[in-house]
Design a protein around this motif. Structure first.
Motif, PDB file in Angstrom:
ATOM      1  N   ALA A 224       0.841  -1.065  -0.047  1.00 12.81           N
ATOM      2  CA  ALA A 224      -0.080  -0.008   0.128  1.00 12.81           C
ATOM      3  C   ALA A 224       1.026   1.208   0.037  1.00 12.81           C
ATOM      4  N   ILE A 225       0.807   1.907  -0.984  1.00 12.86           N
ATOM      5  CA  ILE A 225       1.897   3.217  -1.103  1.00 12.86           C
ATOM      6  C   ILE A 225       0.876   4.388  -0.924  1.00 12.86           C
ATOM      7  N   THR A 226       1.628   5.026   0.142  1.00 17.22           N
ATOM      8  CA  THR A 226       0.719   6.187   0.535  1.00 17.22           C
ATOM      9  C   THR A 226       0.943   7.456  -0.400  1.00 17.22           C
ATOM     10  N   PRO A 227       0.213   8.469  -0.328  1.00 18.99           N
ATOM     11  CA  PRO A 227       0.376   9.447  -1.531  1.00 18.99           C
ATOM     12  C   PRO A 227       1.764  10.045  -1.621  1.00 18.99           C
ATOM     13  N   VAL A 228       2.066  10.240  -2.638  1.00 16.14           N
ATOM     14  CA  VAL A 228       3.394  11.117  -2.981  1.00 16.14           C
ATOM     15  C   VAL A 228       3.292  12.532  -2.669  1.00 16.14           C
ATOM     16  N   TRP A 229       4.217  13.289  -2.590  1.00 17.03           N
ATOM     17  CA  TRP A 229       4.242  14.710  -2.282  1.00 17.03           C
ATOM     18  C   TRP A 229       3.508  15.119  -3.383  1.00 17.03           C
ATOM     19  N   ARG A 230       2.566  16.428  -3.144  1.00 24.33           N
ATOM     20  CA  ARG A 230       1.905  17.300  -4.046  1.00 24.33           C
ATOM     21  C   ARG A 230       2.099  18.604  -3.593  1.00 24.33           C
ATOM     22  N   LYS A 231       2.241  19.542  -4.579  1.00 27.01           N
ATOM     23  CA  LYS A 231       2.521  20.845  -4.308  1.00 27.01           C
ATOM     24  C   LYS A 231       1.685  21.659  -3.356  1.00 27.01           C
ATOM     25  N   ASP A 232       0.299  21.213  -3.577  1.00 23.71           N
ATOM     26  CA  ASP A 232      -0.689  21.688  -2.366  1.00 23.71           C
ATOM     27  C   ASP A 232      -0.851  21.251  -0.939  1.00 23.71           C
ATOM     28  N   TYR A 233       0.036  20.371  -0.844  1.00 25.68           N
ATOM     29  CA  TYR A 233       0.029  19.492   0.360  1.00 25.68           C
ATOM     30  C   TYR A 233      -0.139  20.201   1.601  1.00 25.68           C
ATOM     31  N   GLN A 234      -0.002  21.773   1.617  1.00 27.53           N
ATOM     32  CA  GLN A 234       0.053  22.514   3.032  1.00 27.53           C
ATOM     33  C   GLN A 234      -1.708  22.984   3.065  1.00 27.53           C
ATOM     34  N   ASP A 235      -2.364  22.842   1.689  1.00 22.84           N
ATOM     35  CA  ASP A 235      -3.902  23.459   1.922  1.00 22.84           C
ATOM     36  C   ASP A 235      -4.423  22.462   2.854  1.00 22.84           C
ATOM     37  N   MET A 236      -5.503  23.072   3.517  1.00 20.75           N
ATOM     38  CA  MET A 236      -6.401  22.414   4.409  1.00 20.75           C
ATOM     39  C   MET A 236      -7.527  21.981   3.460  1.00 20.75           C
ATOM     40  N   ARG A 237      -8.038  20.926   3.773  1.00 23.53           N
ATOM     41  CA  ARG A 237      -9.300  20.302   2.970  1.00 23.53           C
ATOM     42  C   ARG A 237     -10.576  19.801   4.140  1.00 23.53           C
TER      43      ARG A 237
ATOM     44  N   SER B 169      -4.176  -2.015   9.133  1.00 23.72           N
ATOM     45  CA  SER B 169      -3.304  -2.417  10.146  1.00 23.72           C
ATOM     46  C   SER B 169      -3.736  -3.868  10.628  1.00 23.72           C
ATOM     47  N   ASP B 170      -4.995  -4.383  10.469  1.00 18.81           N
ATOM     48  CA  ASP B 170      -4.993  -5.843  10.930  1.00 18.81           C
ATOM     49  C   ASP B 170      -4.883  -6.812   9.597  1.00 18.81           C
ATOM     50  N   LEU B 171      -4.561  -6.270   8.373  1.00 21.88           N
ATOM     51  CA  LEU B 171      -4.383  -7.140   7.255  1.00 21.88           C
ATOM     52  C   LEU B 171      -2.927  -7.751   7.139  1.00 21.88           C
ATOM     53  N   LEU B 172      -2.697  -8.886   7.148  1.00 32.85           N
ATOM     54  CA  LEU B 172      -1.319  -9.290   7.364  1.00 32.85           C
ATOM     55  C   LEU B 172      -0.320  -9.378   6.139  1.00 32.85           C
ATOM     56  N   ASN B 173      -1.279  -9.381   4.921  1.00 23.81           N
ATOM     57  CA  ASN B 173      -0.303  -9.350   3.607  1.00 23.81           C
ATOM     58  C   ASN B 173      -0.465  -8.134   3.068  1.00 23.81           C
ATOM     59  N   VAL B 174      -0.735  -7.164   3.831  1.00 24.62           N
ATOM     60  CA  VAL B 174      -0.547  -5.524   3.137  1.00 24.62           C
ATOM     61  C   VAL B 174       0.717  -4.869   4.058  1.00 24.62           C
ATOM     62  N   THR B 175       1.512  -4.380   3.553  1.00 25.98           N
ATOM     63  CA  THR B 175       2.616  -3.568   3.815  1.00 25.98           C
ATOM     64  C   THR B 175       2.566  -2.116   3.523  1.00 25.98           C
ATOM     65  N   VAL B 176       2.738  -1.201   4.190  1.00 28.11           N
ATOM     66  CA  VAL B 176       2.689   0.320   3.809  1.00 28.11           C
ATOM     67  C   VAL B 176       3.999   0.571   3.518  1.00 28.11           C
ATOM     68  N   ILE B 177       3.929   1.548   2.595  1.00 24.94           N
ATOM     69  CA  ILE B 177       5.140   2.048   1.931  1.00 24.94           C
ATOM     70  C   ILE B 177       4.738   3.429   1.927  1.00 24.94           C
ATOM     71  N   ARG B 178       5.618   4.488   2.724  1.00 26.67           N
ATOM     72  CA  ARG B 178       5.444   5.881   2.722  1.00 26.67           C
ATOM     73  C   ARG B 178       5.811   6.432   1.332  1.00 26.67           C
ATOM     74  N   GLY B 179       4.878   6.873   0.662  1.00 30.23           N
ATOM     75  CA  GLY B 179       4.856   7.721  -0.601  1.00 30.23           C
ATOM     76  C   GLY B 179       5.693   8.975  -0.750  1.00 30.23           C
ATOM     77  N   TYR B 180       5.442   9.552   0.187  1.00 25.14           N
ATOM     78  CA  TYR B 180       5.491  11.055   0.283  1.00 25.14           C
ATOM     79  C   TYR B 180       7.053  11.484  -0.146  1.00 25.14           C
ATOM     80  N   ASP B 181       7.883  10.578  -0.040  1.00 28.00           N
ATOM     81  CA  ASP B 181       9.326  11.006  -0.329  1.00 28.00           C
ATOM     82  C   ASP B 181       9.746  10.127  -1.546  1.00 28.00           C
ATOM     83  N   LEU B 182       8.963   9.446  -2.255  1.00 24.89           N
ATOM     84  CA  LEU B 182       9.405   8.684  -3.528  1.00 24.89           C
ATOM     85  C   LEU B 182       9.543   9.383  -4.745  1.00 24.89           C
ATOM     86  N   VAL B 183       9.034  10.550  -4.942  1.00 23.36           N
ATOM     87  CA  VAL B 183       9.180  11.563  -5.708  1.00 23.36           C
ATOM     88  C   VAL B 183       9.774  12.874  -5.253  1.00 23.36           C
ATOM     89  N   PRO B 184      10.896  13.428  -5.851  1.00 27.33           N
ATOM     90  CA  PRO B 184      11.380  14.711  -5.036  1.00 27.33           C
ATOM     91  C   PRO B 184      10.343  15.880  -5.065  1.00 27.33           C
TER      92      PRO B 184
END
Length: 176
Positions: free
Chosen positions: A74-87, A104-119
């Motif tokens: 599970a790849i979390t979202p990559v950085w985006r230019k408007d990340y500081q906006d409030m929604r 968190s309760d799914l054993l075959n799912v591993t989370v990878i932080r996507g925020y820093d995958l792209v500059p």
């Protein structure tokens, strides 16, 4: 699944749960070892935290039930230019927390932080905000492979190799 590994890349959003995109009617023809899912950035723009967590959980439960032998990243979202906006959802950084909570309760799912995958450089994004361009995807895939390698001991992976066909590079993910 067979060697070399078969894999699926699913770009997911809230509507995928309702459309049952992860339910492949011809499963006997598709049995991936690895599934990589990018999830959450669209949800941040129009969803609440409660909806994201519930929909994300249902999506991954469907995916796990459909492909119980696959290792799912599970790849979390990559950085985006408007990340500081409030929604309505709240702060962008909370999307990753919601995804981690949802799986968190799914054993075959591993989370990878996507925020820093792209500059964090708008020039790595085709629309200068959110969607990586060729340069951005080059960083994305190389950093994603490194993240998967780093996670392999956490998830008891059985990967054999990953090949970048355009470069002819084979990266072993575990020793034989």
């Amino acid at each position: 699944a067979t060697d070399p590994i078969s894999a699926a890349l699913i770009i997911a959003d809230k509507t995928d749960v309702r459309r049952n995109r992860v339910r492949n009617k011809a499963k006997e023809n598709f049995d991936p070892d690895v599934i990589v899912v990018g999830y959450g950035t669209n949800n941040w723009t129009w969803s609440t935290k409660e909806d994201l967590t519930a929909d994300c959980n249902q999506f991954y439960k469907n995916l796990c039930a459909t492909y119980p032998d696959a290792k799912i990243f599970a790849i979390t979202p990559v950085w985006r230019k408007d990340y500081q906006d409030m929604r309505e959802f709240g702060a962008f950084e909370n999307v990753e927390k919601g995804i981690r909570e949802a799986v968190s309760d799914l054993l075959n799912v591993t989370v990878i932080r996507g925020y820093d995958l792209v500059p964090h450089d708008p020039n790595c994004f085709g629309d200068l905000v959110l969607h990586p361009n060729d340069k951005g995807f080059e960083y994305y895939i190389k950093n994603l492979i490194q993240a998967i390698i780093a996670k392999q001991s956490d998830c008891n992976s059985r990967f054999l190799k990953v090949t970048f066909l355009n470069e002819g590079v084979t990266i072993p993910l575990e020793s034989s």
